[in-house]
Design a protein around this motif. Sequence first.
Motif, mmCIF file in Angstrom:
data_model
loop_
_atom_site.group_PDB
_atom_site.id
_atom_site.type_symbol
_atom_site.label_atom_id
_atom_site.label_comp_id
_atom_site.label_asym_id
_atom_site.label_seq_id
_atom_site.Cartn_x
_atom_site.Cartn_y
_atom_site.Cartn_z
ATOM 1 N N VAL A 242 0.817 -1.216 0.000
ATOM 2 C CA VAL A 242 0.000 0.000 0.000
ATOM 3 C C VAL A 242 0.852 1.268 0.000
ATOM 4 C CG1 VAL A 242 -1.718 1.328 1.284
ATOM 5 C CG2 VAL A 242 -1.935 -1.155 1.123
ATOM 6 N N GLU A 243 1.860 1.301 0.859
ATOM 7 C CA GLU A 243 2.635 2.533 1.018
ATOM 8 C C GLU A 243 3.346 2.985 -0.262
ATOM 9 O OE1 GLU A 243 5.121 2.701 4.453
ATOM 10 O OE2 GLU A 243 3.550 1.987 5.808
ATOM 11 N N ASP B 20 -3.028 -2.672 -11.598
ATOM 12 C CA ASP B 20 -1.761 -3.140 -12.169
ATOM 13 C C ASP B 20 -0.573 -2.778 -11.284
ATOM 14 O OD1 ASP B 20 -3.116 -4.199 -14.311
ATOM 15 O OD2 ASP B 20 -2.763 -2.490 -15.637
ATOM 16 N N GLU B 21 -0.640 -1.608 -10.650
ATOM 17 C CA GLU B 21 0.449 -1.203 -9.748
ATOM 18 C C GLU B 21 0.526 -2.123 -8.533
ATOM 19 O OE1 GLU B 21 -1.643 0.734 -11.238
ATOM 20 O OE2 GLU B 21 -0.618 2.487 -12.060
ATOM 21 N N PHE B 22 -0.631 -2.475 -7.983
ATOM 22 C CA PHE B 22 -0.653 -3.403 -6.847
ATOM 23 C C PHE B 22 -0.173 -4.798 -7.273
ATOM 24 C CE2 PHE B 22 -3.589 -0.385 -4.693
ATOM 25 C CZ PHE B 22 -2.953 -0.336 -3.460
ATOM 26 N N LYS C 84 2.850 -7.025 -5.772
ATOM 27 C CA LYS C 84 2.665 -8.407 -5.333
ATOM 28 C C LYS C 84 3.782 -9.283 -5.901
ATOM 29 C CE LYS C 84 -0.255 -12.456 -6.159
ATOM 30 N NZ LYS C 84 -1.430 -12.967 -6.916
ATOM 31 N N PHE C 85 4.099 -9.092 -7.175
ATOM 32 C CA PHE C 85 5.161 -9.871 -7.818
ATOM 33 C C PHE C 85 6.497 -9.644 -7.114
ATOM 34 C CE2 PHE C 85 8.556 -10.172 -11.032
ATOM 35 C CZ PHE C 85 8.394 -11.497 -11.420
ATOM 36 N N GLY D 98 1.922 -10.795 -21.856
ATOM 37 C CA GLY D 98 2.583 -9.490 -21.804
ATOM 38 C C GLY D 98 2.265 -8.715 -20.552
ATOM 39 N N LYS D 99 1.507 -9.315 -19.638
ATOM 40 C CA LYS D 99 1.166 -8.657 -18.372
ATOM 41 C C LYS D 99 0.722 -9.711 -17.367
ATOM 42 C CE LYS D 99 -3.694 -7.787 -19.438
ATOM 43 N NZ LYS D 99 -4.773 -6.771 -19.457
#
Length: 333
Positions: free
Chosen positions: A175-176, A250-252, A256-257, A329-330
Motif C-alpha cells: 500500500v505505502e 496493475d500497480e498493486f 505483489k510480484f 505481456g502482463k
Amino acid sequence: MIERTEKKVSKSSSEESSVQGKVKKKRVSEVIKDALKNIDKDLAGVDDSSPRAKKIRKLLKKRDKAAILERALEKYFDKEELKPFQAELIKLQQHLERTGKKMIILFDGRDASGKGGTIRRVTRYMNEKHYRVVALGKPTKIQQTELHMKRYIEQFPHSGEIVIFDRSWYNRAMVEPVMGFCTQKQYNRFMKKVPNYERSFIDDGKTILLKLYFSVSKEEQARRFENRKNDPLRQWKLSEVDLQAQELWDEFTEKKFQLLKKTHKPDIPWYVIKSDDKHKARLNTIKLILSVAKYKGRKRNLDFTPDPEIVISGDVELQNMKQQRKKYGKFLS
C-alpha cells in the motif's frame, strides 16, 4: 513442516472433495424442492399472529423464496463444515500454552479479499485470553521517525499466545509505495532487510511465523466494493485506498510480484489464498494453520490437507505470474 504441507495434496483427496461437492449440491436442491412443495400449505395452517411470524410468512411468500431457502441452507452447511476445524484450533491453542510456543499469522493482500471475514472464522471459538488480533492504523508522527518494524514488534505474542496481524509490516511493500506513503529508498531498504528481520523472529525455535496473502480477482473485488457502497452496514469498510484499488490494480499486482520475488524464502514462505470463494478461503486457511504446527489430540478422521486450488505456495504463484507475463505481456492476478 511447512514444506511438507505444500506437497501433501494427493489426487485421491482432490477427487474425493469433487465428489463431495456434487453430493452436497444434489442434496441441497432436493431439500429445497421438497420444502417448497409443502411450504405454502404449512404457512396457511400456522396459528401465530406475532409480528415475527408475520414477517416470516411474508418473506416466504416472495417469488424468490427458493433462493432465500438455498442461501439459508448453504450458509448453515458452510458454518457446520467449519466447526470441526475450529475445534482443532482450540487444541492448537492449548498446545501452544503447554509448550510455551508462540504463533504470528500475517493476513495481507488486496482490499476486499476476505481477510477480515476469515480472521473472524479463525477466532470464532478460540480462547480470548490466548490470542489477539492486531490492526494498526496510520503511524503517528513519532512512529514515522522510528524503525518501521518497531510498532509491530511491540505487538508480538508472549509465551503460549497467537497474534494475528490484519495487515502487517508488509504495508511497506504494498500500500505505502503504491499510494506514495513512503519513499522509494524506504521501500528498497525494507525489501532488502525484511527477510533477515523475520529470521530473527523465529530463530528462538519457539515462534511460528505464517505469512498469508489473500488474492481476489479484479471482477470479484469490484463486485464486493459495489456491495459495500450499497450496504449501510458495510459502508464504513470503504477507505480512500479502496476507492483507488481498481484504478491502481496493475500497480498493486506489480508490487505483489516483487513481494513474492524478494520475500518468499524456504524458511519464511508466503502462502497465497485464492479468495473469490469466501467459504473455501476460510476453510482452507484454517486447514493451513492447523497443518504448520504439530499438536496432540488431532482428530484423525479430518482431512487437514489444504485444497491446492485455493492455497498456493509463494514460489508456485511467482512462477504462474512469470508465465502470465510471458504469454500475455502482463500479469493477470
